[in-house]
Design a protein around this motif. Structure first.
Motif, PDB file in Angstrom:
ATOM      1  N   ILE A 189      33.364  54.825  37.081  1.00 56.52           N
ATOM      2  CA  ILE A 189      32.625  53.413  37.005  1.00 56.52           C
ATOM      3  C   ILE A 189      33.061  52.171  36.307  1.00 56.52           C
ATOM      4  O   ILE A 189      32.476  51.503  36.716  1.00 56.52           O
ATOM      5  CB  ILE A 189      31.417  53.601  37.130  1.00 56.52           C
ATOM      6  N   PHE A 190      33.686  52.875  34.442  1.00 58.25           N
ATOM      7  CA  PHE A 190      33.888  52.153  34.216  1.00 58.25           C
ATOM      8  C   PHE A 190      35.372  51.378  34.102  1.00 58.25           C
ATOM      9  O   PHE A 190      35.920  50.466  33.717  1.00 58.25           O
ATOM     10  CB  PHE A 190      33.297  52.047  33.028  1.00 58.25           C
ATOM     11  N   LEU A 191      36.153  51.749  35.162  1.00 56.40           N
ATOM     12  CA  LEU A 191      38.141  51.666  34.921  1.00 56.40           C
ATOM     13  C   LEU A 191      38.168  50.468  35.761  1.00 56.40           C
ATOM     14  O   LEU A 191      38.908  49.456  35.314  1.00 56.40           O
ATOM     15  CB  LEU A 191      38.626  52.489  35.976  1.00 56.40           C
ATOM     16  N   ASP A 192      37.468  49.958  36.786  1.00 59.63           N
ATOM     17  CA  ASP A 192      37.623  48.342  36.894  1.00 59.63           C
ATOM     18  C   ASP A 192      37.341  47.170  36.284  1.00 59.63           C
ATOM     19  O   ASP A 192      37.858  46.358  35.425  1.00 59.63           O
ATOM     20  CB  ASP A 192      36.678  47.774  38.489  1.00 59.63           C
ATOM     21  N   LEU A 193      35.693  47.781  35.329  1.00 60.23           N
ATOM     22  CA  LEU A 193      35.865  46.467  34.080  1.00 60.23           C
ATOM     23  C   LEU A 193      36.547  47.156  33.496  1.00 60.23           C
ATOM     24  O   LEU A 193      37.379  45.987  32.526  1.00 60.23           O
ATOM     25  CB  LEU A 193      33.605  47.235  33.531  1.00 60.23           C
ATOM     26  N   LYS A 194      37.081  48.217  32.408  1.00 55.11           N
ATOM     27  CA  LYS A 194      38.619  47.955  31.796  1.00 55.11           C
ATOM     28  C   LYS A 194      39.262  47.146  32.292  1.00 55.11           C
ATOM     29  O   LYS A 194      39.934  46.391  31.508  1.00 55.11           O
ATOM     30  CB  LYS A 194      38.284  49.335  31.516  1.00 55.11           C
ATOM     31  N   GLN A 195      39.677  47.211  33.052  1.00 55.16           N
ATOM     32  CA  GLN A 195      41.263  46.656  33.831  1.00 55.16           C
ATOM     33  C   GLN A 195      41.231  45.296  33.719  1.00 55.16           C
ATOM     34  O   GLN A 195      42.194  44.488  34.220  1.00 55.16           O
ATOM     35  CB  GLN A 195      41.893  47.648  34.627  1.00 55.16           C
ATOM     36  N   LYS A 196      40.293  44.996  34.284  1.00 55.79           N
ATOM     37  CA  LYS A 196      39.726  43.642  35.462  1.00 55.79           C
ATOM     38  C   LYS A 196      39.206  42.286  34.121  1.00 55.79           C
ATOM     39  O   LYS A 196      38.908  41.402  34.448  1.00 55.79           O
ATOM     40  CB  LYS A 196      39.601  43.696  36.597  1.00 55.79           C
ATOM     41  N   PHE A 197      38.424  43.342  33.579  1.00 56.04           N
ATOM     42  CA  PHE A 197      37.074  42.475  32.137  1.00 56.04           C
ATOM     43  C   PHE A 197      38.059  41.159  31.090  1.00 56.04           C
ATOM     44  O   PHE A 197      37.375  39.849  32.372  1.00 56.04           O
ATOM     45  CB  PHE A 197      36.307  42.572  31.465  1.00 56.04           C
ATOM     46  N   TRP A 198      38.828  41.150  30.919  1.00 57.35           N
ATOM     47  CA  TRP A 198      39.465  40.464  30.108  1.00 57.35           C
ATOM     48  C   TRP A 198      39.963  39.136  31.203  1.00 57.35           C
ATOM     49  O   TRP A 198      39.752  37.839  31.574  1.00 57.35           O
ATOM     50  CB  TRP A 198      40.612  40.650  29.118  1.00 57.35           C
ATOM     51  N   ASN A 199      40.836  39.486  31.696  1.00 57.10           N
ATOM     52  CA  ASN A 199      41.402  38.741  33.076  1.00 57.10           C
ATOM     53  C   ASN A 199      40.350  37.706  33.758  1.00 57.10           C
ATOM     54  O   ASN A 199      40.290  37.052  33.639  1.00 57.10           O
ATOM     55  CB  ASN A 199      42.575  39.685  34.441  1.00 57.10           C
ATOM     56  N   THR A 200      39.682  38.315  34.205  1.00 57.13           N
ATOM     57  CA  THR A 200      38.418  37.598  35.362  1.00 57.13           C
ATOM     58  C   THR A 200      37.489  36.985  34.789  1.00 57.13           C
ATOM     59  O   THR A 200      37.400  35.693  35.305  1.00 57.13           O
ATOM     60  CB  THR A 200      37.271  38.828  35.841  1.00 57.13           C
ATOM     61  N   TYR A 201      37.026  36.835  32.838  1.00 63.38           N
ATOM     62  CA  TYR A 201      36.174  36.459  32.167  1.00 63.38           C
ATOM     63  C   TYR A 201      37.321  34.826  32.009  1.00 63.38           C
ATOM     64  O   TYR A 201      36.509  34.373  31.891  1.00 63.38           O
ATOM     65  CB  TYR A 201      36.291  37.240  30.905  1.00 63.38           C
ATOM     66  N   LYS A 202      38.120  35.757  31.681  1.00 63.45           N
ATOM     67  CA  LYS A 202      39.602  33.843  31.315  1.00 63.45           C
ATOM     68  C   LYS A 202      39.450  32.785  33.024  1.00 63.45           C
ATOM     69  O   LYS A 202      39.159  31.791  32.657  1.00 63.45           O
ATOM     70  CB  LYS A 202      41.075  34.491  31.124  1.00 63.45           C
ATOM     71  N   THR A 203      39.509  33.828  33.689  1.00 63.09           N
ATOM     72  CA  THR A 203      39.522  32.918  35.136  1.00 63.09           C
ATOM     73  C   THR A 203      38.214  32.548  34.832  1.00 63.09           C
ATOM     74  O   THR A 203      38.326  30.966  35.529  1.00 63.09           O
ATOM     75  CB  THR A 203      39.917  33.763  35.980  1.00 63.09           C
ATOM     76  N   GLY A 204      37.111  32.821  34.958  1.00 62.98           N
ATOM     77  CA  GLY A 204      36.181  32.955  34.995  1.00 62.98           C
ATOM     78  C   GLY A 204      36.079  30.858  33.886  1.00 62.98           C
ATOM     79  O   GLY A 204      35.361  30.055  34.016  1.00 62.98           O
ATOM     80  N   LEU A 205      36.627  31.640  32.854  1.00 61.67           N
ATOM     81  CA  LEU A 205      36.519  30.356  32.135  1.00 61.67           C
ATOM     82  C   LEU A 205      36.914  29.087  32.694  1.00 61.67           C
ATOM     83  O   LEU A 205      36.813  27.823  31.834  1.00 61.67           O
ATOM     84  CB  LEU A 205      37.008  30.109  30.890  1.00 61.67           C
ATOM     85  N   MET A 206      37.913  29.143  33.356  1.00 61.34           N
ATOM     86  CA  MET A 206      38.468  27.834  33.826  1.00 61.34           C
ATOM     87  C   MET A 206      37.790  27.151  35.747  1.00 61.34           C
ATOM     88  O   MET A 206      37.715  26.258  35.734  1.00 61.34           O
ATOM     89  CB  MET A 206      39.724  28.658  35.381  1.00 61.34           C
ATOM     90  N   TYR A 207      36.178  27.873  35.930  1.00 62.80           N
ATOM     91  CA  TYR A 207      35.592  27.401  36.692  1.00 62.80           C
ATOM     92  C   TYR A 207      34.811  27.020  36.499  1.00 62.80           C
ATOM     93  O   TYR A 207      33.859  26.029  36.349  1.00 62.80           O
ATOM     94  CB  TYR A 207      35.543  28.238  38.321  1.00 62.80           C
ATOM     95  N   TRP A 208      33.512  28.201  35.715  1.00 67.20           N
ATOM     96  CA  TRP A 208      32.108  27.621  35.454  1.00 67.20           C
ATOM     97  C   TRP A 208      31.421  26.960  34.403  1.00 67.20           C
ATOM     98  O   TRP A 208      30.480  26.747  34.803  1.00 67.20           O
ATOM     99  CB  TRP A 208      31.868  29.792  35.286  1.00 67.20           C
ATOM    100  N   PRO A 209      32.042  26.525  33.535  1.00 69.48           N
ATOM    101  CA  PRO A 209      31.900  25.565  32.527  1.00 69.48           C
ATOM    102  C   PRO A 209      31.853  24.400  33.328  1.00 69.48           C
ATOM    103  O   PRO A 209      30.726  23.373  33.552  1.00 69.48           O
ATOM    104  CB  PRO A 209      32.351  25.623  31.374  1.00 69.48           C
ATOM    105  N   PHE A 210      32.433  23.878  33.846  1.00 77.06           N
ATOM    106  CA  PHE A 210      32.113  23.109  35.144  1.00 77.06           C
ATOM    107  C   PHE A 210      31.073  22.560  35.567  1.00 77.06           C
ATOM    108  O   PHE A 210      30.619  21.607  36.361  1.00 77.06           O
ATOM    109  CB  PHE A 210      33.729  22.598  35.812  1.00 77.06           C
TER     110      PHE A 210
END
Length: 196
Positions: free
Chosen positions: A114-135
């Motif tokens: 259950i943690f595989l997607d989290l381990k593989q995609k967390f940092w990329n998703t977080y960095k992508t979110g930083l281009m959207y959510w702060p605004f």
């Protein structure tokens, strides 16, 4: 429809928690339906129900409580306060939301790890979110009244959920992978002969 639309502001003020959470969940799960449509495959309503279940049980409620906790801890709309809210939101709420999404979807899909997607995609998703959510949150904390903030976040989460659901299904957590995939799909669609 017009009567429902006029009744919505009263419902949000009278029943803020359930109205905000249900609006958020409806918009978030619609993001999954959109990403399925964009990918060109058949509709997978079981998947959309999983996303809706996660949105109504966790994301909508978490968002509702988080907005109120943040407003209580950092009240007001002074520029420094708004900036502090945005930083807190990205430092605390964003990692929780991303982690809950990937782990929750893996649980609902009954995956072995259950943690595989989290381990593989967390940092990329977080960095992508930083281009959207702060605004998004800068606008939210500056102009949106507290009783509408979760609903507003749900409107913006529609776009985010489209990306997150794509990433969870076939992407790697980067916006580039989604755009590349959609570009290839559009090129393939353009090459097909028109249906009669």
């Amino acid at each position: 429809m017009a009567g429902w639309w006029r009744a919505l502001p009263r419902a949000v003020q009278r029943y803020p928690w359930p109205t905000n959470v249900l609006l958020y969940a409806a918009l978030y799960s619609s993001g999954d339906a959109l990403q399925q449509r964009l990918r060109g495959g058949p509709a997978d309503w079981r998947q959309t129900r999983r996303v809706a279940a996660l949105a109504v049980t966790f994301h909508g409620n978490f968002n509702y409580v988080w907005m109120r906790v943040l407003e209580r801890a950092l009240p007001g709309r002074a520029p420094r306060t708004i900036l502090a809210k945005v930083v807190c939101d990205q430092a605390f709420a964003a990692p929780v939301g991303i982690s809950a999404f990937y782990t929750g979807m893996s649980i609902l899909q009954e995956k072995d790890d259950i943690f595989l997607d989290l381990k593989q995609k967390f940092w990329n998703t977080y960095k992508t979110g930083l281009m959207y959510w702060p605004f998004v949150q800068l606008t939210n904390f500056s102009f949106v009244p507290l009783h509408w903030r979760t609903a507003y976040t749900g409107v913006c989460a529609f776009i985010w959920a489209t990306f997150m659901c794509y990433s969870q299904q076939t992407g790697d957590g980067t916006l580039q992978s989604m755009i590349s995939s959609l570009w290839v799909l559009m090129a393939e669609t353009a090459k097909r002969p028109p249906e009669k």
